[in-house]
Design a protein around this motif. Sequence first.
Motif, PDB file in Angstrom:
ATOM      1  N   ARG A 198      -4.706  46.193  65.619  1.00  0.00           N
ATOM      2  CA  ARG A 198      -5.974  46.838  65.984  1.00  0.00           C
ATOM      3  C   ARG A 198      -5.898  48.354  65.813  1.00  0.00           C
ATOM      4  O   ARG A 198      -6.868  48.992  65.414  1.00  0.00           O
ATOM      5  N   ALA A 199      -4.737  48.921  66.113  1.00  0.00           N
ATOM      6  CA  ALA A 199      -4.591  50.371  66.012  1.00  0.00           C
ATOM      7  C   ALA A 199      -4.717  50.861  64.570  1.00  0.00           C
ATOM      8  O   ALA A 199      -4.889  52.059  64.329  1.00  0.00           O
ATOM      9  N   PHE A 200      -4.632  49.935  63.622  1.00  0.00           N
ATOM     10  CA  PHE A 200      -4.755  50.280  62.204  1.00  0.00           C
ATOM     11  C   PHE A 200      -6.157  49.987  61.671  1.00  0.00           C
ATOM     12  O   PHE A 200      -6.383  49.980  60.461  1.00  0.00           O
ATOM     13  N   GLY A 201      -7.093  49.754  62.572  1.00  0.00           N
ATOM     14  CA  GLY A 201      -8.470  49.503  62.170  1.00  0.00           C
ATOM     15  C   GLY A 201      -8.741  48.082  61.744  1.00  0.00           C
ATOM     16  O   GLY A 201      -9.783  47.809  61.139  1.00  0.00           O
ATOM     17  N   VAL A 202      -7.848  47.163  62.063  1.00  0.00           N
ATOM     18  CA  VAL A 202      -7.998  45.768  61.656  1.00  0.00           C
ATOM     19  C   VAL A 202      -8.754  44.985  62.721  1.00  0.00           C
ATOM     20  O   VAL A 202      -8.306  44.892  63.865  1.00  0.00           O
ATOM     21  N   LEU A 210      -6.300  42.747  53.213  1.00  0.00           N
ATOM     22  CA  LEU A 210      -6.607  43.855  52.318  1.00  0.00           C
ATOM     23  C   LEU A 210      -5.728  45.063  52.642  1.00  0.00           C
ATOM     24  O   LEU A 210      -5.207  45.732  51.738  1.00  0.00           O
ATOM     25  N   LYS A 211      -5.550  45.352  53.926  1.00  0.00           N
ATOM     26  CA  LYS A 211      -4.682  46.459  54.316  1.00  0.00           C
ATOM     27  C   LYS A 211      -3.238  46.182  53.921  1.00  0.00           C
ATOM     28  O   LYS A 211      -2.494  47.105  53.548  1.00  0.00           O
ATOM     29  N   TRP A 212      -2.821  44.931  53.991  1.00  0.00           N
ATOM     30  CA  TRP A 212      -1.463  44.580  53.573  1.00  0.00           C
ATOM     31  C   TRP A 212      -1.237  44.997  52.121  1.00  0.00           C
ATOM     32  O   TRP A 212      -0.210  45.620  51.792  1.00  0.00           O
ATOM     33  N   ALA A 213      -2.179  44.695  51.245  1.00  0.00           N
ATOM     34  CA  ALA A 213      -2.038  45.065  49.835  1.00  0.00           C
ATOM     35  C   ALA A 213      -2.136  46.570  49.641  1.00  0.00           C
ATOM     36  O   ALA A 213      -1.315  47.190  48.955  1.00  0.00           O
ATOM     37  N   LEU A 214      -3.124  47.193  50.263  1.00  0.00           N
ATOM     38  CA  LEU A 214      -3.366  48.622  50.046  1.00  0.00           C
ATOM     39  C   LEU A 214      -2.311  49.503  50.695  1.00  0.00           C
ATOM     40  O   LEU A 214      -2.190  50.686  50.340  1.00  0.00           O
ATOM     41  N   SER A 215      -1.525  48.949  51.599  1.00  0.00           N
ATOM     42  CA  SER A 215      -0.460  49.730  52.207  1.00  0.00           C
ATOM     43  C   SER A 215       0.715  49.920  51.252  1.00  0.00           C
ATOM     44  O   SER A 215       1.629  50.695  51.542  1.00  0.00           O
ATOM     45  N   GLU A 217       1.570  51.773  48.148  1.00  0.00           N
ATOM     46  CA  GLU A 217       0.958  52.921  47.483  1.00  0.00           C
ATOM     47  C   GLU A 217       0.815  52.739  45.977  1.00  0.00           C
ATOM     48  O   GLU A 217       0.111  53.512  45.326  1.00  0.00           O
ATOM     49  N   ARG A 218       1.450  51.720  45.410  1.00  0.00           N
ATOM     50  CA  ARG A 218       1.308  51.459  43.977  1.00  0.00           C
ATOM     51  C   ARG A 218      -0.016  50.778  43.649  1.00  0.00           C
ATOM     52  O   ARG A 218      -0.393  50.689  42.479  1.00  0.00           O
ATOM     53  N   ILE A 219      -0.722  50.286  44.663  1.00  0.00           N
ATOM     54  CA  ILE A 219      -1.982  49.576  44.461  1.00  0.00           C
ATOM     55  C   ILE A 219      -3.128  50.584  44.507  1.00  0.00           C
ATOM     56  O   ILE A 219      -3.266  51.349  45.451  1.00  0.00           O
ATOM     57  N   ASP A 220      -3.970  50.545  43.485  1.00  0.00           N
ATOM     58  CA  ASP A 220      -5.100  51.476  43.409  1.00  0.00           C
ATOM     59  C   ASP A 220      -6.403  50.869  43.911  1.00  0.00           C
ATOM     60  O   ASP A 220      -7.282  51.596  44.390  1.00  0.00           O
ATOM     61  N   LEU A 221      -6.532  49.541  43.809  1.00  0.00           N
ATOM     62  CA  LEU A 221      -7.833  48.923  44.083  1.00  0.00           C
ATOM     63  C   LEU A 221      -7.651  47.450  44.393  1.00  0.00           C
ATOM     64  O   LEU A 221      -6.881  46.753  43.714  1.00  0.00           O
ATOM     65  N   VAL A 222      -8.353  46.966  45.400  1.00  0.00           N
ATOM     66  CA  VAL A 222      -8.451  45.523  45.661  1.00  0.00           C
ATOM     67  C   VAL A 222      -9.896  45.110  45.423  1.00  0.00           C
ATOM     68  O   VAL A 222     -10.830  45.862  45.714  1.00  0.00           O
ATOM     69  N   ILE A 223     -10.078  43.903  44.880  1.00  0.00           N
ATOM     70  CA  ILE A 223     -11.434  43.462  44.536  1.00  0.00           C
ATOM     71  C   ILE A 223     -11.726  42.085  45.137  1.00  0.00           C
ATOM     72  O   ILE A 223     -11.873  41.094  44.414  1.00  0.00           O
ATOM     73  N   PRO A 224     -11.826  41.986  46.468  1.00  0.00           N
ATOM     74  CA  PRO A 224     -12.169  40.700  47.073  1.00  0.00           C
ATOM     75  C   PRO A 224     -13.563  40.253  46.638  1.00  0.00           C
ATOM     76  O   PRO A 224     -14.505  41.045  46.625  1.00  0.00           O
ATOM     77  N   ALA A 225     -13.680  38.998  46.271  1.00  0.00           N
ATOM     78  CA  ALA A 225     -14.971  38.451  45.867  1.00  0.00           C
ATOM     79  C   ALA A 225     -15.694  37.893  47.089  1.00  0.00           C
ATOM     80  O   ALA A 225     -15.078  37.275  47.961  1.00  0.00           O
ATOM     81  N   ALA A 238     -11.827  48.034  55.376  1.00  0.00           N
ATOM     82  CA  ALA A 238     -10.363  47.974  55.270  1.00  0.00           C
ATOM     83  C   ALA A 238      -9.809  49.067  54.369  1.00  0.00           C
ATOM     84  O   ALA A 238      -8.581  49.233  54.279  1.00  0.00           O
ATOM     85  N   GLY A 239     -10.671  49.817  53.706  1.00  0.00           N
ATOM     86  CA  GLY A 239     -10.221  50.835  52.774  1.00  0.00           C
ATOM     87  C   GLY A 239      -9.920  52.183  53.388  1.00  0.00           C
ATOM     88  O   GLY A 239      -9.639  53.133  52.655  1.00  0.00           O
TER      89      GLY A 239
END
Length: 257
Positions: A198-202, A210-215, A217-225, A238-239
Amino acid sequence: MEERRLGPVVGLGTWATFDRDATLAGEVIGSALDAGCRVVDSSPMYGGAEAAMSEVVRERRDEATVATKIWARSLEDGRAQYRRQVEWFGRVEIEQVHNLALWREHLEWLEPERDAGRIDRIGVTHYGAASFAELAEALETRRFDTVQLPLNPYQREAERELLPLTAELGVAVIVMRPLGGEGSVIPAPPPEELEPLRAFGVETWGQALLKWALSDERIDLVIPATSSLEHARSNAAAGAPPWLGPAERELVERLAR
């Protein structure tokens, strides 16, 4: 929302979402743009998604970044797909060779389009780990600006070789399937198990993934459908930092098992 090399870090995928329903596409894409997203990803293989999203993209062209694909087993078909995309969107910011189909051949005509400024970036994609060796081969030519690959706690093969390679080459990374595999999402744990996040805005399991992937730093973009306005807004949230640390990422991985 944080921005990296491709703009705001959460975009919108259109696989199995609104098909040819332009009204639904307008509502969902509009909701995502209002929430701070910019990149809308599509493909000729996504039914009528490209045509459905064309109206809202034209109406809000300054806000939307189009990432679509060439999915063709002939140069003629690939060029025809591109002509339709230009008619629908005016231009294409990120044009990706989908699933490595004729990637060498399509590069020969895509590169002049990029050089002329009609395409901003050329990318390449594949969803299957069995094709990652060829995906790496394509990236090693240094002719691609972006790569799209699957990454979530169930699918982590890209971490072994592809992500180190993209970091070395300076290739921007777009993550497909951040919420799970084709046709399904990773089942959510009981809500109380998300409490340490929760402290991470989840607030939701989707945001945790989404935060798991974006955490990374090599990931630039997630595209959930999604075809849901509510989910589009929730995904966008989550961004924003703070990002998960190693312990929190490990917790998400445990909860996904």
